[in-house]
Motif scaffolding. Structure first.
Motif, short mmCIF file in Angstrom:
data_model
loop_
_atom_site.label_atom_id
_atom_site.label_comp_id
_atom_site.label_asym_id
_atom_site.label_seq_id
_atom_site.Cartn_x
_atom_site.Cartn_y
_atom_site.Cartn_z
N GLU A 92 -31.16 58.03 -3.52
CA GLU A 92 -29.72 57.76 -3.48
C GLU A 92 -29.39 56.29 -3.65
OE1 GLU A 92 -28.14 58.10 0.73
OE2 GLU A 92 -30.12 59.00 0.98
N HIS A 93 -30.39 55.40 -3.49
CA HIS A 93 -30.14 53.97 -3.55
C HIS A 93 -30.63 53.29 -4.82
CE1 HIS A 93 -29.07 54.42 0.62
NE2 HIS A 93 -30.30 54.69 0.98
N VAL A 94 -31.61 53.88 -5.52
CA VAL A 94 -32.31 53.13 -6.57
C VAL A 94 -32.02 53.58 -7.99
CG1 VAL A 94 -34.19 52.67 -4.95
CG2 VAL A 94 -34.38 54.61 -6.55
N GLN A 95 -31.37 54.68 -8.19
CA GLN A 95 -31.16 55.17 -9.55
C GLN A 95 -30.41 54.15 -10.40
OE1 GLN A 95 -29.39 59.15 -8.95
NE2 GLN A 95 -31.21 59.96 -9.94
N ASN A 96 -31.01 53.84 -11.55
CA ASN A 96 -30.42 52.92 -12.52
C ASN A 96 -30.23 51.51 -11.97
OD1 ASN A 96 -30.14 55.00 -14.52
ND2 ASN A 96 -28.36 55.73 -13.39
N LYS A 97 -31.06 51.14 -11.01
CA LYS A 97 -30.96 49.80 -10.42
C LYS A 97 -32.31 49.09 -10.45
CE LYS A 97 -26.97 50.47 -7.48
NZ LYS A 97 -26.31 50.07 -6.22
N THR A 98 -32.22 47.77 -10.33
CA THR A 98 -33.41 46.96 -10.11
C THR A 98 -33.68 46.93 -8.61
OG1 THR A 98 -33.12 45.54 -12.04
CG2 THR A 98 -34.33 44.61 -10.20
N VAL A 99 -34.87 47.35 -8.23
CA VAL A 99 -35.26 47.34 -6.82
C VAL A 99 -36.03 46.06 -6.54
CG1 VAL A 99 -36.65 48.45 -5.05
CG2 VAL A 99 -35.32 49.84 -6.65
N ILE A 100 -35.56 45.31 -5.57
CA ILE A 100 -36.30 44.12 -5.11
C ILE A 100 -36.98 44.53 -3.81
CG2 ILE A 100 -36.14 41.72 -4.37
CD1 ILE A 100 -33.64 41.46 -6.12
N LEU A 101 -38.30 44.56 -3.82
CA LEU A 101 -39.08 45.12 -2.72
C LEU A 101 -39.89 44.05 -2.00
CD1 LEU A 101 -40.14 47.68 -1.21
CD2 LEU A 101 -41.96 47.76 -2.95
N SER A 102 -39.67 43.95 -0.70
CA SER A 102 -40.43 43.02 0.14
C SER A 102 -41.13 43.81 1.24
CB SER A 102 -39.51 41.97 0.76
OG SER A 102 -40.23 41.12 1.64
N THR A 103 -42.45 43.72 1.29
CA THR A 103 -43.20 44.39 2.36
C THR A 103 -44.20 43.42 2.96
OG1 THR A 103 -45.00 45.23 0.97
CG2 THR A 103 -42.98 46.57 1.08
N THR A 104 -44.70 43.78 4.13
CA THR A 104 -45.61 42.90 4.84
C THR A 104 -46.95 42.77 4.13
OG1 THR A 104 -44.58 43.73 6.88
CG2 THR A 104 -46.58 42.41 7.12
N ASN A 105 -47.39 43.84 3.49
CA ASN A 105 -48.75 43.85 2.97
C ASN A 105 -48.87 44.21 1.48
OD1 ASN A 105 -50.21 43.40 5.60
ND2 ASN A 105 -49.08 45.25 6.12
N GLY A 106 -48.29 45.32 1.07
CA GLY A 106 -48.52 45.82 -0.28
C GLY A 106 -48.08 44.89 -1.39
N THR A 107 -46.85 44.36 -1.29
CA THR A 107 -46.37 43.48 -2.35
C THR A 107 -47.13 42.16 -2.36
OG1 THR A 107 -44.55 42.77 -0.90
CG2 THR A 107 -44.07 44.51 -2.49
N VAL A 108 -47.60 41.73 -1.19
CA VAL A 108 -48.43 40.53 -1.12
C VAL A 108 -49.76 40.76 -1.83
CG1 VAL A 108 -49.63 38.94 0.44
CG2 VAL A 108 -47.35 39.78 1.04
N ALA A 109 -50.34 41.94 -1.62
CA ALA A 109 -51.61 42.27 -2.27
C ALA A 109 -51.48 42.27 -3.79
CB ALA A 109 -52.09 43.63 -1.78
#
Length: 247
Positions: A92-109
Motif C-alpha cells: 500500500e505504500h510502495v507502488q510506483n514509488k522510489t523506496v528509500i530503505l534504511s536498516t541496521t544491518n542489511g543495507t549496510v552489508a
C-alpha cells in the motif's frame, strides 16, 4: 573447473580486498533482503538502500515528497516518520514509488560488498530467482554468501537462508562447498520443512515475536514466491527495468 561457495557469518567479516572476482549474495532474512524483494515485487519503481536515517533523509530531499516512501528501522524499531520495513505491509505504500530503505544491518552489508564483481540480495521469498540469475552468469568464480548478522553478531536465520540458497544453486549447477557452506546447507536440510520454527527460534525472531510481528515471520518464511533478482550494476541494484539504487 567447479565454482566455489563460501559463507561469511556476519557483514563485519567482509574484506574489500578479497572481494575482487567474486559474486556476493547478501542475506538479511529478518528483514532487509526480504523487504527489498517484497518492495520490488509489489510495484516499487526502485529501492535505495542507505546506511542510516541521516543518509535516508538527505537522499529524500532530492525527490518530490509524493514520489518516495521512506522505509526503515534502527535496532528493530521503526524510525520515526518512516514506514515499517515489514514486507507484508509494503504494497500500500510502495507502488510506483522510489523506496528509500534504511536498516541496521542489511543495507549496510550491501554497501560493504560493493567491491565485488557481482552483488545480489536474496531471501527465502526469492531464493530460486536469484540462484538462477547467479548461475546464468556462466562464470566459474567464487560465490560468497554473506549473512548480514546483527551488531557484529551472527544470526541464525541468515545462515538458514544461505543454506536454502545453496540448495537452490545445487539444483542448477555443481559447486565445491567450503565447510561454512556445508554447515549452512546442513542447517537448512535439518529444518527444510520447518522454516517458521527456525526463524522464530533465532534472536531476531524472538524479538519480532515479542514486538507482535509473528505474522511477519510467517510471511517471509515462504519459499520461492517472488521472481525478482536484485543485482548491483554500477552501484544500482537492478531487476529487469526496475532498479534499487545505491549511493
Amino acid at each position: 573447473m567447479k565454482g566455489k561457495i563460501h559463507v561469511i557469518l556476519k557483514k563485519e567479516e567482509l574484506l574489500s580486498k578479497k572481494l575482487e572476482g567474486k559474486t556476493v549474495v547478501i542475506f538479511d532474512v529478518l528483514l532487509a533482503t526480504s523487504t527489498i524483494a517484497a518492495a520490488l515485487q509489489q510495484g516499487a519503481i526502485e529501492v535505495i538502500p542507505v546506511k542510516n536515517e541521516e543518509e535516508a533523509r538527505e537522499k529524500a530531499k532530492t525527490y518530490k515528497p509524493d514520489d518516495i516512501a521512506l522505509v526503515g528501522e534502527y535496532r528493530g524499531k521503526t524510525i520515526e516518520g518512516f514506514f515499517d520495513p515489514n514486507p507484508s505491509t509494503l504494497k500500500e505504500h510502495v507502488q510506483n514509488k522510489t523506496v528509500i530503505l534504511s536498516t541496521t544491518n542489511g543495507t549496510v552489508a550491501i554497501h560493504n560488498a560493493e567491491k565485488a564483481n557481482h552483488v545480489y540480495t536474496a531471501s527465502l521469498l526469492n531464493g530460486e530467482a536469484v540462484a538462477s540469475a547467479v548461475c546464468q552468469q556462466g562464470q566459474e568464480e567464487t560465490v560468497l554468501l554473506v549473512c548480514s548478522g546483527s551488531a557484529d553478531r551472527f544470526c541464525l536465520e541468515d545462515l538458514y537462508g544461505a543454506g536454502y540458497f545453496i540448495s537452490c544453486l545445487l539444483q542448477l549447477k555443481t559447486f565445491h562447498l567450503t565447510d561454512a557452506a556445508k554447515a549452512a546447507l546442513l542447517l537448512y536440510e535439518a529444518y527444510e520443512h520447518s522454516p517458521v520454527e527456525i526463524l522464530k527460534r533465532s534472536a531476531i525472531g524472538e524479538m519480532l515475536t515479542q514486538y507482535g510481528f509473528l505474522n511477519e515471520i510467517g510471511f517471509v518464511s515462504r519459499k520461492n514466491v517472488y521472481s525478482v533478482a536484485p543485482k548491483v550494476v554500477k552501484k544500482k541494484l537492478v531487476n529487469g527495468g526496475e532498479t534499487i539504487c545505491l549511493k
